[in-house]
Scaffold this motif. Structure first.
Motif, mmCIF file in Angstrom:
data_model
loop_
_atom_site.group_PDB
_atom_site.id
_atom_site.type_symbol
_atom_site.label_atom_id
_atom_site.label_comp_id
_atom_site.label_asym_id
_atom_site.label_seq_id
_atom_site.Cartn_x
_atom_site.Cartn_y
_atom_site.Cartn_z
ATOM 1 N N GLY A 189 -44.531 3.478 -13.065
ATOM 2 C CA GLY A 189 -44.331 2.391 -12.126
ATOM 3 C C GLY A 189 -44.277 2.854 -10.688
ATOM 4 N N GLY A 190 -43.787 4.074 -10.460
ATOM 5 C CA GLY A 190 -43.723 4.577 -9.099
ATOM 6 C C GLY A 190 -45.094 4.710 -8.468
ATOM 7 N N MET A 191 -46.044 5.251 -9.205
ATOM 8 C CA MET A 191 -47.404 5.394 -8.678
ATOM 9 C C MET A 191 -48.047 4.033 -8.460
ATOM 10 S SD MET A 191 -47.780 8.516 -8.145
ATOM 11 C CE MET A 191 -49.519 8.405 -7.696
ATOM 12 N N LEU A 192 -47.698 3.050 -9.278
ATOM 13 C CA LEU A 192 -48.229 1.708 -9.087
ATOM 14 C C LEU A 192 -47.783 1.149 -7.745
ATOM 15 C CD1 LEU A 192 -49.708 -0.783 -10.278
ATOM 16 C CD2 LEU A 192 -47.503 -1.491 -11.213
ATOM 17 N N LEU A 193 -46.523 1.341 -7.399
ATOM 18 C CA LEU A 193 -46.028 0.855 -6.111
ATOM 19 C C LEU A 193 -46.633 1.629 -4.949
ATOM 20 C CD1 LEU A 193 -42.244 0.278 -6.914
ATOM 21 C CD2 LEU A 193 -44.079 -1.416 -6.826
ATOM 22 N N VAL A 194 -46.887 2.917 -5.156
ATOM 23 C CA VAL A 194 -47.507 3.713 -4.094
ATOM 24 C C VAL A 194 -48.902 3.194 -3.781
ATOM 25 C CG1 VAL A 194 -48.456 5.992 -3.572
ATOM 26 C CG2 VAL A 194 -46.137 5.792 -4.479
ATOM 27 N N HIS A 195 -49.675 2.846 -4.789
ATOM 28 C CA HIS A 195 -51.072 2.474 -4.583
ATOM 29 C C HIS A 195 -51.280 0.979 -4.396
ATOM 30 C CE1 HIS A 195 -52.625 6.491 -5.228
ATOM 31 N NE2 HIS A 195 -51.846 6.606 -6.303
ATOM 32 N N ASP A 196 -50.304 0.158 -4.751
ATOM 33 C CA ASP A 196 -50.437 -1.278 -4.523
ATOM 34 C C ASP A 196 -49.307 -1.695 -3.590
ATOM 35 O OD1 ASP A 196 -50.656 -4.052 -4.587
ATOM 36 O OD2 ASP A 196 -51.377 -4.049 -6.656
ATOM 37 N N GLU A 197 -49.571 -1.621 -2.291
ATOM 38 C CA GLU A 197 -48.528 -1.847 -1.311
ATOM 39 C C GLU A 197 -48.132 -3.313 -1.218
ATOM 40 O OE1 GLU A 197 -49.935 0.008 2.218
ATOM 41 O OE2 GLU A 197 -49.648 2.025 1.421
ATOM 42 N N TRP A 225 -36.279 -7.797 -14.110
ATOM 43 C CA TRP A 225 -37.753 -7.915 -14.091
ATOM 44 C C TRP A 225 -38.375 -6.662 -13.486
ATOM 45 C CZ3 TRP A 225 -42.228 -7.774 -11.431
ATOM 46 C CH2 TRP A 225 -43.331 -8.449 -11.959
ATOM 47 N N ILE A 226 -37.795 -6.183 -12.390
ATOM 48 C CA ILE A 226 -38.312 -4.956 -11.762
ATOM 49 C C ILE A 226 -38.222 -3.779 -12.732
ATOM 50 C CG2 ILE A 226 -37.920 -3.297 -9.914
ATOM 51 C CD1 ILE A 226 -36.980 -5.596 -8.172
ATOM 52 N N GLU A 227 -37.065 -3.694 -13.430
ATOM 53 C CA GLU A 227 -36.900 -2.617 -14.418
ATOM 54 C C GLU A 227 -37.983 -2.686 -15.481
ATOM 55 O OE1 GLU A 227 -35.298 0.275 -17.172
ATOM 56 O OE2 GLU A 227 -35.261 0.017 -14.993
ATOM 57 N N GLY A 228 -38.286 -3.880 -15.968
ATOM 58 C CA GLY A 228 -39.339 -4.022 -16.964
ATOM 59 C C GLY A 228 -40.714 -3.700 -16.418
ATOM 60 N N PHE A 229 -40.965 -4.034 -15.166
ATOM 61 C CA PHE A 229 -42.308 -3.872 -14.596
ATOM 62 C C PHE A 229 -42.595 -2.441 -14.154
ATOM 63 C CE2 PHE A 229 -45.501 -4.250 -11.188
ATOM 64 C CZ PHE A 229 -46.491 -4.940 -11.884
ATOM 65 N N VAL A 230 -41.660 -1.807 -13.487
ATOM 66 C CA VAL A 230 -41.937 -0.479 -12.926
ATOM 67 C C VAL A 230 -40.946 0.567 -13.412
ATOM 68 C CG1 VAL A 230 -43.035 -1.390 -10.869
ATOM 69 C CG2 VAL A 230 -40.576 -0.977 -10.859
ATOM 70 N N GLY A 248 -41.738 13.570 -5.753
ATOM 71 C CA GLY A 248 -42.832 13.300 -4.826
ATOM 72 C C GLY A 248 -43.125 11.819 -4.689
ATOM 73 N N VAL A 249 -43.012 11.084 -5.783
ATOM 74 C CA VAL A 249 -43.240 9.641 -5.739
ATOM 75 C C VAL A 249 -42.152 8.968 -4.921
ATOM 76 C CG1 VAL A 249 -43.338 7.542 -7.143
ATOM 77 C CG2 VAL A 249 -44.480 9.629 -7.935
ATOM 78 N N ARG A 250 -40.899 9.370 -5.141
ATOM 79 C CA ARG A 250 -39.817 8.774 -4.363
ATOM 80 C C ARG A 250 -39.984 9.068 -2.881
ATOM 81 N NH1 ARG A 250 -36.402 10.928 -8.518
ATOM 82 N NH2 ARG A 250 -35.554 12.435 -7.052
ATOM 83 N N ARG A 251 -40.441 10.262 -2.556
ATOM 84 C CA ARG A 251 -40.638 10.614 -1.149
ATOM 85 C C ARG A 251 -41.719 9.754 -0.515
ATOM 86 N NH1 ARG A 251 -42.235 15.347 -1.961
ATOM 87 N NH2 ARG A 251 -40.143 16.185 -2.303
ATOM 88 N N THR A 252 -42.821 9.548 -1.239
ATOM 89 C CA THR A 252 -43.902 8.724 -0.708
ATOM 90 C C THR A 252 -43.460 7.285 -0.524
ATOM 91 O OG1 THR A 252 -45.513 10.150 -1.806
ATOM 92 C CG2 THR A 252 -46.282 7.981 -1.093
ATOM 93 N N LEU A 253 -42.744 6.756 -1.503
ATOM 94 C CA LEU A 253 -42.248 5.388 -1.373
ATOM 95 C C LEU A 253 -41.311 5.261 -0.174
ATOM 96 C CD1 LEU A 253 -41.522 4.467 -5.106
ATOM 97 C CD2 LEU A 253 -43.369 3.604 -3.672
#
Length: 801
Positions: free
Chosen positions: A697-705, A686-691, A740-745
């Protein structure tokens, strides 16, 4: 050892007053070409006979046409099967070409005498781009044997030393003072200076010895070819007397000089199969003369050999100047001092290695050391552009050609699309008439299987009015043009006929939709009715939702071309609407009961359909209610437990991106998917499908904590024994994110949950940590139900479960 001079025909070196003179050569070599020119000038033959297909005799006068520029090739193909074809390539430094030009310039009759193409094509179908099957190098490579006998480990280097770097008459290297020299076993290669016929005697004697040792060298068909050549030689001697010169591969000299009877030779030719053939001249390239291209009689360095043949004097100095010019054009600093030093180093290396003149090995070593600073990276450019070369020949308009080739040539000139051997990029703006016509031509050729151009990723624009192509003309395409000639006499009529035939023959829906797209891109209005009827019929009969999903994107893309290409796509729009409707009905049931591979395949199809429906909705006349029906399908897929996790996750994400799903609802669906009761593998899917993937998907997780908190809480709760099962999928999901996304996460996860009582800012986001904290009132409301389910007695208010 018996010299061929003692048998039926005279060979150079017998010093007979009359011929015939058998000039054994290597098919592509500047030294051989110069030696042939000198021998012809000295012997002044009454006729010149050349190894090649006799059907090409009528084409020989075209070699003197000012428009004819080698490298070129004789192309022979079977009339009833154009794909069965052979080439006889010739460069400016090929001995055969030099002999043809000498004969034409001196008004001396010239003929081809090899086995006719009608027989050679019937005996075997050679690969496109290969010299005639009979012309490939024998299994026993005579040049290699002679080189090894002389103590060389490289046959190319031996050939350069004894032939290419010496003058036709003696031991004088080109552009150097007389130096003398010997060949195999100490035999003088050049004889006495000025004796232009002498260089061929040593080679003829060496080949005679090799044939005594190895027989036919692994080419049994040589006996048939040589029998035919002997018959042609007898015929020429009856017509012109003994003053005849024969230019052929050195391997054949002994056989042509052998004493045989006419009856014996005719017996070898009896019963040979035969096909109808057509011949013409076609452009060739230095690249296709190279051995690495698969050409059996190829050489390693056609560009270098061309330079040696063209250089009037000082070949090394001129070569280094060429190299310097190439490197300067690539913004590398190369000065005059570099050129001088490279020449000196090449000459020094040649002296140390005991060579009569600096060869390709010495010049390459000098270029690497002096101009490339020891790097092979710029040297690779020198090899590609100069040592091999990018020269593309030209043939005159008077050369015979199939009607399709003539129409293609006219179109190329009208549209200013000159065929070039080197690969180049072409950007088209379809709003311009000329560019639109170029696009149609290239798409029509692709439909005909003539791959002159391949679509490339566009630069700077994603609009439908721009196209990018990667063009490269290969000589083999002339065979493809001849094959495509069965469909019509012009590119337009041929492409139309092939499209109509393909529509009738196609059985798969995806094939017909792809064909419809090609017809729109290629501008084939006459083929569209046939293709559209076939498309409607296949779509109505195909019940497989996977096939429908594969077909819809191509149809949707095709509808986009109507605006730019002024094509009527009304019928296509009806088909697209029907496909979309049937997909909406059939997709949900098809997404249940799938294994991992099937779920991944259907997820890709669902994404493609989503994009296609977006294109349809953006069109001038979208189907009524299509958006609502598709949204309902995605909602159904996102909420149904029986659907594979990767599909549920992707459906949720597509709805969220389109603004058709509230963030709170997305968080709820994620919470359900990652609940403790869900198997870890399903949750990871499910995670693979969503993000996962390239969906941002990485930016989605960054902005929706909140979503990040749910993922983090689930991941930390996966049991150790199950973690290794979900790790590969999680690594694939998160490794696709930008660094950069991985670093922020990582920073957000390191920071941990939000402090107690954390407040949201004006963007409704938590400033530190993630998640707004535990909602105790909602948890208290759930507690009685949990106690009832677990069979626990009620506890006093505030007691823990």
């Amino acid at each position: 050892m018996t010299s061929p001079a003692t048998t039926g025909a005279a060979v150079p070196g017998s010093r007979a007053a009359v011929g015939p003179w058998l000039l054994g050569v290597r098919h592509h070599g500047p030294g051989s070409a110069r030696a042939v020119l000198a021998a012809l000038a000295a012997a002044r033959p009454a006729a010149v006979l050349i190894e090649g297909p006799p059907e090409g005799d009528a084409l020989l006068p075209l070699a003197a046409d000012p428009q004819m520029r080698p490298p070129v090739a004789l192309l022979a193909h079977a009339v009833d099967d154009p794909g069965r074809a052979s080439f006889w390539p010739m460069a400016a430094f090929s001995p055969e070409w030099a002999a043809i030009r000498w004969a034409l310039d001196h008004d001396v009759p010239v003929r081809f005498i090899d086995l006719p193409a009608a027989h050679s094509l019937a005996l075997k179908e050679p690969a496109p781009g290969e010299r005639a099957a009979d012309e490939v190098t024998p299994v026993v490579d005579p040049i290699r044997v002679l080189a090894e006998t002389a103590g060389y480990d490289d046959p190319e280097r031996w050939w350069e030393d004894v032939v290419e770097h010496r003058s036709p008459g003696g031991g004088t290297p080109v552009g150097a003072a007389p130096a003398g020299g010997t060949a195999t076993g100490g035999t003088p290669v050049g004889g006495t200076p000025g004796d232009a016929l002498a260089p061929f005697v040593a080679l003829a004697e060496a080949m005679s010895a090799l044939r005594e040792a190895y027989g036919d060298g692994g080419q049994p068909r040589d006996a048939v070819r040589e029998a035919y050549m002997r018959i042609q030689l007898r015929t020429a001697r009856k017509e012109f007397g003994d003053g005849v010169a024969v230019v052929c591969g050195a391997w054949h000299v002994t056989a042509l000089a052998a004493r045989t009877t006419l009856a014996a030779d005719r017996a070898l030719l009896k019963g040979l199969p035969k096909v109808r053939t057509d011949l013409t001249w076609v452009p060739w390239t230095h690249r296709r003369l190279a051995r690495h291209s698969g050409y059996g009689a190829g050489i390693d360095s056609p560009g270098w050999y061309g330079h040696l043949f063209d250089a009037a004097d000082r070949p090394i100095e001129r070569w280094m100047t060429k190299v310097a010019g190439l490197l300067r054009a690539e913004d590398r600093f190369v000065s005059t001092a570099h050129v001088i030093e490279a020449v000196r180093l090449a000459e020094t290396l040649a002296a140390l290695r005991g060579r009569p003149l600096a060869g390709l090995g010495e010049t390459t070593d000098a270029v690497r050391a002096v101009m490339c600073e020891g790097s092979d990276v710029p040297l690779a450019l020198v090899r590609d552009r100069l040592i091999v070369g990018e020269t593309l020949g030209e043939v005159p308009d008077a050369a015979p050609a199939v009607p399709l080739q003539r129409d293609l040539t006219r179109s190329q000139r009208t549209l200013r699309l000159k065929p070039e051997a080197s690969e180049r990029e072409l950007d088209l703006d379809l709003r311009k008439e000329t560019d639109a016509a170029r696009s149609r031509l290239l798409h029509r050729l692709r439909l005909l299987g003539i791959g002159w151009g391949d679509p490339a990723a566009g630069r700077g624009s994603t609009g439908t009015f721009r196209e990018s192509w990667r063009l490269s003309w290969e000589p083999d395409l002339h065979v493809r043009v001849a094959e495509a000639g069965v469909w019509g006499t012009t590119v337009l009529t041929a492409a139309t006929a092939k499209a109509e035939s393909g529509a009738v023959a196609a059985t798969a829906l995806a094939d017909v939709t792809a064909l419809a797209e090609h017809c729109l891109l290629a501008g084939l209005p006459d083929a569209l009715p046939v293709v559209m009827k076939a498309l409607a019929d296949r779509a109505a009969l195909d019940a497989d939702v996977g096939h429908l999903a594969d077909a819809l994107p191509a149809v949707a893309r095709s509808l986009r071309y109507g605006d730019v290409r002024a094509t009527d796509t009304a019928a296509l729009a009806e088909v697209a609407a029907g496909l979309a409707e049937r997909i909406c009905v059939g997709l949900p049931p098809a997404c249940t009961g799938l294994d991992a591979d099937g779920a991944e395949a259907l997820r890709g199809r669902m994404e493609a359909v989503h994009g296609a429906i977006g294109l349809l909705l953006a069109g001038p006349a979208p189907a009524e209610g299509l958006r609502e029906r598709w949204d309902a399908v995605l909602h159904k897929l996102a909420a149904r437990d029986a659907v594979a996790g990767i599909i549920r996750g992707r459906a949720t994400r597509l709805l969220l991106d389109e603004g058709r799903l509230a963030e709170d609802e997305a968080a709820r669906l994620m919470g359900l998917a990652l609940s403790p009761g869900t198997p870890p593998a399903d949750a990871a899917a499910w995670i693979e499908g969503f993000v996962g993937g390239a969906s941002g998907g990485g930016m989605l997780l960054v902005h929706d904590e909140r979503l990040l908190g749910l993922v983090d809480a689930w991941l930390t709760g996966v049991p150790a024994e199950m973690f290794t099962d979900v790790l590969p999928l999680l690594r694939r999901t998160f490794s696709a994110y930008e660094p950069g996304v991985r670093r922020t996460l990582g920073e957000l996860v390191r920071r941990g949950p939000a402090p107690e009582g954390a407040r949201r800012d004006d963007t409704d986001r938590v400033r530190a940590g993630f998640g707004p904290g535990l909602d105790e009132s909602r948890a208290d409301a759930v507690e009685p139900v949990l106690r009832l389910l677990l069979g626990r007695t009620p506890e006093p208010t505030g007691a823990a479960v």
